[in-house]
Design a protein around this motif. Structure first.
Motif, short mmCIF file in Angstrom:
data_model
loop_
_atom_site.label_atom_id
_atom_site.label_comp_id
_atom_site.label_asym_id
_atom_site.label_seq_id
_atom_site.Cartn_x
_atom_site.Cartn_y
_atom_site.Cartn_z
N TYR A 3 0.83 -1.23 -0.03
CA TYR A 3 -0.01 -0.18 0.07
C TYR A 3 0.91 1.34 0.01
O TYR A 3 1.94 1.21 0.56
CB TYR A 3 -0.90 0.09 1.22
CG TYR A 3 -1.97 -1.02 1.42
CD1 TYR A 3 -3.08 -1.06 0.63
CD2 TYR A 3 -1.66 -2.14 2.16
CE1 TYR A 3 -3.84 -2.29 0.61
CE2 TYR A 3 -2.20 -3.26 2.24
CZ TYR A 3 -3.49 -3.28 1.63
OH TYR A 3 -4.44 -4.45 1.75
N ARG A 4 0.53 2.25 -0.70
CA ARG A 4 1.27 3.73 -0.74
C ARG A 4 0.65 4.34 0.32
O ARG A 4 -0.77 4.66 0.26
CB ARG A 4 1.13 4.04 -2.14
CG ARG A 4 1.89 3.28 -3.02
CD ARG A 4 1.78 4.00 -4.54
NE ARG A 4 3.09 3.79 -5.19
CZ ARG A 4 3.88 4.25 -5.91
NH1 ARG A 4 3.80 5.68 -5.68
NH2 ARG A 4 5.06 3.80 -6.27
N LEU A 5 1.44 5.21 1.22
CA LEU A 5 1.02 6.18 1.99
C LEU A 5 2.15 7.43 1.63
O LEU A 5 3.11 7.08 1.73
CB LEU A 5 0.99 5.84 3.19
CG LEU A 5 0.08 4.82 3.99
CD1 LEU A 5 0.46 4.39 5.36
CD2 LEU A 5 -1.46 5.36 3.65
N ASP A 6 1.22 8.59 1.44
CA ASP A 6 2.27 9.71 1.25
C ASP A 6 2.74 10.22 2.46
O ASP A 6 2.18 10.53 3.53
CB ASP A 6 1.23 10.92 0.81
CG ASP A 6 1.83 12.13 0.36
OD1 ASP A 6 3.10 12.12 0.65
OD2 ASP A 6 1.18 13.14 0.01
N ARG A 7 4.20 10.33 2.52
CA ARG A 7 4.85 10.49 3.80
C ARG A 7 5.30 12.06 3.84
O ARG A 7 6.07 12.54 4.79
CB ARG A 7 6.47 9.88 3.70
CG ARG A 7 6.26 8.28 3.84
CD ARG A 7 7.34 7.41 3.81
NE ARG A 7 8.17 7.98 2.72
CZ ARG A 7 9.38 7.99 2.57
NH1 ARG A 7 10.23 7.45 3.60
NH2 ARG A 7 10.26 8.14 1.49
N ASP A 52 8.65 4.36 9.45
CA ASP A 52 8.91 2.80 10.08
C ASP A 52 7.63 2.58 10.86
O ASP A 52 7.59 1.34 11.20
CB ASP A 52 10.04 2.83 10.98
CG ASP A 52 10.17 3.90 12.05
OD1 ASP A 52 9.52 5.04 11.91
OD2 ASP A 52 10.75 3.72 13.05
N LYS A 53 6.73 3.32 10.98
CA LYS A 53 5.39 2.81 11.60
C LYS A 53 4.07 2.96 10.71
O LYS A 53 3.05 2.62 11.20
CB LYS A 53 5.18 3.77 12.79
CG LYS A 53 5.95 3.64 13.95
CD LYS A 53 5.74 4.54 15.33
CE LYS A 53 6.56 4.58 16.09
NZ LYS A 53 6.41 5.31 17.35
N ALA A 54 4.34 2.91 9.37
CA ALA A 54 3.46 3.28 8.53
C ALA A 54 2.40 2.12 8.12
O ALA A 54 1.23 1.98 8.09
CB ALA A 54 3.98 3.47 7.23
N ALA A 55 3.03 0.77 8.64
CA ALA A 55 2.49 -0.25 8.62
C ALA A 55 1.23 -0.44 9.71
O ALA A 55 0.16 -1.09 9.41
CB ALA A 55 3.43 -1.59 8.71
N THR A 56 1.46 0.29 10.66
CA THR A 56 0.46 0.34 11.72
C THR A 56 -0.97 0.69 11.35
O THR A 56 -2.07 0.35 11.72
CB THR A 56 1.07 1.08 12.76
OG1 THR A 56 2.44 0.40 13.41
CG2 THR A 56 0.08 0.85 14.23
N GLY A 115 1.69 5.78 13.97
CA GLY A 115 2.61 6.34 12.85
C GLY A 115 2.28 7.58 12.24
O GLY A 115 2.84 7.92 11.22
N ILE A 116 1.55 8.46 13.25
CA ILE A 116 1.30 9.92 12.48
C ILE A 116 2.01 10.89 13.48
O ILE A 116 1.72 10.75 14.85
CB ILE A 116 -0.22 10.00 12.62
CG1 ILE A 116 -0.94 9.08 11.58
CG2 ILE A 116 -0.56 11.34 12.03
CD1 ILE A 116 -2.34 8.96 11.65
#
Length: 170
Positions: A3-7, A52-56, A115-116
């Protein structure tokens, strides 16, 4: 699955103006302050995803932008109401910078687990009870009138001193 999340740094906006912000329609935050008055405020939340917490986020909330409404919006509204609700109508605007820092810290305590990272809270467009607005305008008008009268008195004293000095010279 991937999955893609905008960092990058992003802004989540809750505004009174329809079609401004992340939800359609009016979405500003309504606050009941400690003296029982109601205040409405627009809120901008600057945040970013912690890599590093995006998967959460995906595991706890699901893919896509669901985390924005389920987490950022919900937590922010609750914390804003709590922190600003402790103030009175007279102190809410002067204390907003301090309250925004407290809101930011409280949000980070809760959201960093997912992760935010919240980097800034901005509160604008305070809308007060119409009666309160009227009283504030009256108070400002009275204060301006007092300043004008004080200045006129000072001017009259100076003119009187000048006339006395002129008469003494004569």
């Amino acid at each position: 699955d991937v999955y893609r999340l905008d960092r990058t740094m992003q802004v989540f906006t809750m505004s009174k103006h329809a079609n401004v912000g992340d939800r359609v329609g009016v979405d500003n935050v309504r606050i009941k302050v400690s003296d029982g008055s109601n205040v409405e405020v627009d809120v901008d939340v600057n945040y970013r995803i912690i890599s590093d917490k995006a998967a959460t986020i995906i595991k706890k909330v699901g893919p896509g932008d669901a985390f924005k409404n389920k987490m950022i919006r919900s937590y922010t509204r609750a914390v804003i109401r709590e922190m600003y609700g402790a103030l009175t109508l007279e102190t809410i605007f002067p204390q907003r910078k301090n309250q925004n820092l407290l809101v930011e810290k409280a949000l980070n305590r809760e959201l960093e687990k997912f992760g935010i990272a919240v980097t800034l809270i901005n509160t604008t467009n305070f809308i007060f009870n119409p009666e309160y607005d009227r009283l504030v305008k009256e108070k400002k008008a009275k204060a301006q009138e007092f300043k004008n009268q004080t200045a006129a008195q000072e001017q009259a004293v100076k003119e009187q001193e000048a006339k006395v000095a002129f008469a003494t010279r004569e």
